[in-house]
Scaffold this active site. Structure first.
Site, PDB file in Angstrom:
ATOM      1  N   CYS A  23      -5.252 -38.701  34.362  1.00 23.30           N
ATOM      2  CA  CYS A  23      -6.034 -38.078  35.438  1.00 23.30           C
ATOM      3  C   CYS A  23      -5.440 -38.448  36.787  1.00 23.30           C
ATOM      4  O   CYS A  23      -4.528 -39.273  36.888  1.00 23.30           O
ATOM      5  CB  CYS A  23      -7.488 -38.526  35.379  1.00 23.30           C
ATOM      6  SG  CYS A  23      -7.733 -40.262  35.833  1.00 23.30           S
ATOM      7  N   CYS A  26      -5.770 -42.060  37.608  1.00 28.51           N
ATOM      8  CA  CYS A  26      -4.752 -42.871  36.940  1.00 28.51           C
ATOM      9  C   CYS A  26      -3.481 -42.901  37.790  1.00 28.51           C
ATOM     10  O   CYS A  26      -2.857 -43.954  37.972  1.00 28.51           O
ATOM     11  CB  CYS A  26      -4.418 -42.302  35.569  1.00 28.51           C
ATOM     12  SG  CYS A  26      -5.822 -42.160  34.456  1.00 28.51           S
ATOM     13  N   ASP A 433      20.872 -15.103  61.698  1.00 27.80           N
ATOM     14  CA  ASP A 433      22.242 -14.963  62.163  1.00 27.80           C
ATOM     15  C   ASP A 433      22.727 -13.589  61.705  1.00 27.80           C
ATOM     16  O   ASP A 433      22.181 -13.021  60.755  1.00 27.80           O
ATOM     17  CB  ASP A 433      23.091 -16.087  61.546  1.00 27.80           C
ATOM     18  CG  ASP A 433      24.557 -15.958  61.910  1.00 27.80           C
ATOM     19  OD1 ASP A 433      24.853 -15.743  63.086  1.00 27.80           O
ATOM     20  OD2 ASP A 433      25.396 -16.057  60.995  1.00 27.80           O
ATOM     21  N   ASP A 635      24.270 -19.200  57.727  1.00 29.16           N
ATOM     22  CA  ASP A 635      25.193 -19.585  56.660  1.00 29.16           C
ATOM     23  C   ASP A 635      26.381 -20.402  57.153  1.00 29.16           C
ATOM     24  O   ASP A 635      27.256 -20.758  56.370  1.00 29.16           O
ATOM     25  CB  ASP A 635      25.718 -18.338  55.939  1.00 29.16           C
ATOM     26  CG  ASP A 635      26.674 -17.526  56.817  1.00 29.16           C
ATOM     27  OD1 ASP A 635      26.525 -17.577  58.052  1.00 29.16           O
ATOM     28  OD2 ASP A 635      27.565 -16.864  56.266  1.00 29.16           O
ATOM     29  N   ASP A 639      25.332 -22.831  62.660  1.00 31.65           N
ATOM     30  CA  ASP A 639      23.890 -22.599  62.565  1.00 31.65           C
ATOM     31  C   ASP A 639      23.103 -23.872  62.255  1.00 31.65           C
ATOM     32  O   ASP A 639      21.873 -23.853  62.269  1.00 31.65           O
ATOM     33  CB  ASP A 639      23.584 -21.575  61.453  1.00 31.65           C
ATOM     34  CG  ASP A 639      24.147 -20.198  61.763  1.00 31.65           C
ATOM     35  OD1 ASP A 639      24.105 -19.805  62.942  1.00 31.65           O
ATOM     36  OD2 ASP A 639      24.629 -19.535  60.828  1.00 31.65           O
TER      37      ASP A 639
END
Length: 748
Positions: A23, A26, A433, A635, A639
């Site tokens: 649980c 626990c 971009d 990419d 950036d």
């Protein structure tokens, strides 16, 4: 109190599987115990995938010490690195098998108990028979709850097992005293009811609930298991001209491998020979197989659908792309969303609150109803303790996150952690971009106009461009090659000279040829005054124009318009994002004319051109100051600063490693439509989390007062502990079922 010791700079960060969690409380107990150890800097225990992520100082505490501490409260920490998956799988299989047997026998013994309690209390020795049937159910098949509760108690902890042990223990012991000392209760004027069947059936329902929960939880990690299942265990290696079958672990970088049709590729590498069709759907999410040529990259776990081929291993073991994805997804599934912190605090205090409510419930029945209502008070206490187990509350957030992140991975959307998944749902503005993100990043010849053409001239153009390293040369060479039936370059190219800012000058069979811009031709005295060329230039006002000229005869031969092209899915993706209520921005270092042209093609209203990396960063900061939640998609290395500043960052997997490392989400396969898919998946996941939490809280808000007997004065209704046990079990199953729906929800 935790002893404060100086933590070394070399903190270890590691996730350990935790065995035996039943649980959320626990998980909180394990987290609390680990946090209290000297040398441990930070701990996060995830109940849904049963892992403990620990930052610790190995100079101050050993992994064996942490394992010993966790074992002392009834759980286990798997510290083996290489065999961890096998240990966990074997443990779970044994636990499931044992739980299944215990549940079956508990049900077999509980059924006659229920029959006797309802219709057979007048038969001879009914009480003795009920005691005999109930005892093994409570203390043998339900013994795990009492053992765990005791271990937690000696460390000052409490969890679901505490509630189960108390509730069933109270019902059993009360019934036992009534059975053994009936005259005592009668002399006090108290009703002496037997609740053996309640104790046994509650145990049975909870065991059944745990059995179903284990099955459901295993399905929440189905996507990651599917990824792991794509890794072959053996491969064919070519050594000394002979093919031999070896374990994947024995493959080294540089080995030559033979991959047959229908086989999964064992490691990352490059194609040596052959032109296979490779299904990369398990990594990119794209179902269509991809044709691979010599030197093309192939990835571990992908499937060879056609023709044998040979490859060279470049990345093996944990360094393969698939292994990195699996590790990233595992870490992400084990992370906690910001909302989970509040849930954890509630769960940690929940059991104590329930114990207090149970005590108040019993005292209220005794005080308001007198000694005659003690029996109902006992039933109310048992029912409160049973119905209030916080399993559903503990599963509400992590179960949905596990499924959401797992489904994302299966679709080629890699999300770094739960915090990014939650933030993504609230995005209001997306900044893209241009080059390599909206566009392919690879210029191609859009149109060419020839003033004089023959195959010999096309061959000369091809030869000149193949000798160049200029970024545009490949595009022109590909175009020239497409014109020729044999694609053979001419002999006689003696030299080619690069003229910075102008183009190329080359001598072919003692005749000078030029490939470059208008300024180059002007410098060489070649006039650009053809009418067809004027129409050509008017059609391509934003494209890069390259001229091909014969310097020996001072005449223009051809004009070529080159441009980067939009990705095929760019327009539809941006339309989907707008439909989701998101504002689109485009930032580029390219010129204004090109940016304006791309913006017009895609319907982007907000765009900026001629930007440096610092300008992109400033633009995002301005949006954030205006109260926007900003996602940045890029990419390139340029950036990375903007990606780091954005609230949520996304990188294309074919981009730079720097951008991918900074990004919170990576799009494998570079398809833009995964942006819209990722945002919709995030919103569905967050919606599921909120629904799960609502129903988990609502269940307890309604269930506990009803269990305490609040309806009895008005309706005479008392909630049966057996029904409470079933309701508690079903609450967890419902939360898991709601989370599993994420695997099948359609993304539009």
């Amino acid at each position: 109190m935790k002893t404060v010791q100086p933590i070394s700079e070399k903190l270890q960060h590691r996730s350990f599987p935790v065995l035996g969690l039943s649980c959320a409380s626990c998980a909180a107990s394990v987290q609390s115990m680990l946090s209290s150890q000297a040398g441990v800097s930070a701990v996060a225990v995830n109940y849904a995938n049963a892992t403990a992520t620990v930052d610790y100082d190995p100079a101050a505490i050993r992994e064996e010490d942490m394992q010993s501490v966790i074992r002392s409260i009834g759980y286990d920490l798997v510290i083996e690195k290489e065999q961890a998956a096998e240990v966990v799988e074997k443990s779970e299989q044994n636990r499931y098998k044992k739980l299944k047997i215990h549940t079956l026998w508990a049900a077999i013994l509980s059924m006659p108990l229920m029959v006797i309690s309802m219709w057979g209390m007048d038969i001879p020795y009914a009480g003795l028979l009920m005691w005999i049937l109930a005892t093994p159910v409570v203390f043998v098949f339900g013994g795990r709850f009492f053992t765990s509760a005791y271990r937690q108690l000696i460390h000052g902890k409490a969890g679901m097992d505490t509630l189960v042990a108390l509730s069933t223990g109270v019902a059993y012991l009360y019934s036992l005293t009534v059975f053994i000392f009936p005259d005592f209760w009668a002399s006090k004027g108290l009703p002496g009811h037997l609740y053996f069947e309640s104790a046994a059936v509650v145990i049975t329902f909870i065991l059944l609930g745990k059995l179903l929960e284990m099955q459901a939880k295993s399905r929440t990690s189905a996507d990651i298991k599917k990824l792991m299942g794509t890794q072959p265990t053996t491969a064919t290696v070519i050594r000394d001209g002979r093919a031999e079958q070896v374990s994947v672990n024995a493959i080294k970088i540089g080995d030559h491998l033979l991959v047959k049709p229908g086989e999964a590729i064992a490691v990352d590498g490059n194609v040596l020979s052959g032109m296979p069709l490779i299904n990369e759907s398990m990594i990119t999410g794209e179902p269509v197989a991809v044709q691979k040529e010599k030197d093309a990259i192939v990835y571990a776990g992908t499937l060879n659908e056609h023709t044998s081929f040979e490859m060279t291993a470049t990345q093996v073991g944990s360094d393969t792309v698939l292994a990195s994805i699996i590790e990233m997804v595992k870490n992400a599934q084990g992370s906690k969303a910001p909302i989970q912190k509040l849930v954890d605090k509630i769960a940690a205090r929940f059991v104590l609150g329930v114990l207090i409510i149970a005590a108040i419930t019993f005292l209220s029945w005794w005080w308001l109803g007198g000694a005659a209502e003690i029996s109902r008070g006992v039933v109310a206490v048992v029912t409160v303790l049973v119905i209030a187990c916080p399993c559903a509350l503990g599963l509400a957030t992590p179960a949905a996150i596990m499924v959401g992140i797992g489904r994302g991975a299966a679709m080629g959307i890699l999300i770094k952690d739960a915090a990014h998944l939650q933030t993504l749902a609230g995005v209001t503005d997306i900044v893209l971009d241009k080059t390599g993100t909206l566009t392919t990043g690879k210029p191609v010849v859009q149109e060419a106009v020839w003033l004089e053409y023959n195959d010999q001239l096309a061959n000369i153009l091809l030869a000149i461009e193949r000798s160049s390293q200029h970024p545009l040369a490949d595009a022109v060479a590909d175009y020239a090659a497409s014109l020729l039936p044999h694609k053979d370059t001419v002999n006689g190219l003696t030299h080619a000279t690069f003229l910075p800012g102008l183009g190329l000058e080359a001598a072919v069979n003692d005749i000078n040829y030029y490939v470059g811009n208008a300024r180059l031709l002007e410098d060489k005295g070649i006039v650009l005054n053809d009418q067809s060329l004027d129409h050509f230039l008017q059609r391509h006002p934003n494209d890069t124009i390259i001229y091909f000229a014969d310097g020996g005869h001072k005449k223009l031969l051809a004009g070529l318009a080159l441009a980067d092209t939009l990705k095929p899915e760019a327009k539809t993706t941006l339309d989907r994002l707008r439909d989701q209520g998101i504002t689109i921005h485009m930032l580029t270092g390219d010129n204004s004319a090109t940016a304006s042209h791309i913006a017009a093609q895609t319907g982007i209203t907000f765009f900026e051109a001629n930007l440096l990396p610092a300008d992109k960063l400033t633009y995002i900061e301005q949006l954030q100051r205006a109260g926007k939640v900003v996602a940045m998609i890029g990419d390139g290395i340029n950036d990375s600063a903007a990606l780091a500043q954005a609230d949520i960052s996304m990188a294309m997997s074919k981009g730079s490693a720097v951008a991918m490392d900074v990004a919170g989400m990576t799009l494998v396969g570079d398809r833009l439509d995964k942006i819209a898919d990722g945002i919709q998946l995030s919103r569905l996941t967050n919606k599921t989390i909120k629904e799960n939490l609502f129903w988990a809280f609502f269940y307890n808000l309604i269930g506990i007062p009803v269990a305490a007997g609040i309806l009895y004065p008005f309706t005479g209704y008392m909630l049966n502990p057996m029904i409470a046990g079933a309701a508690m079990a079903m609450s967890s199953i419902c939360v898991l079922a709601a989370s599993l729906r994420l695997r099948y929800r359609k993304l539009q």
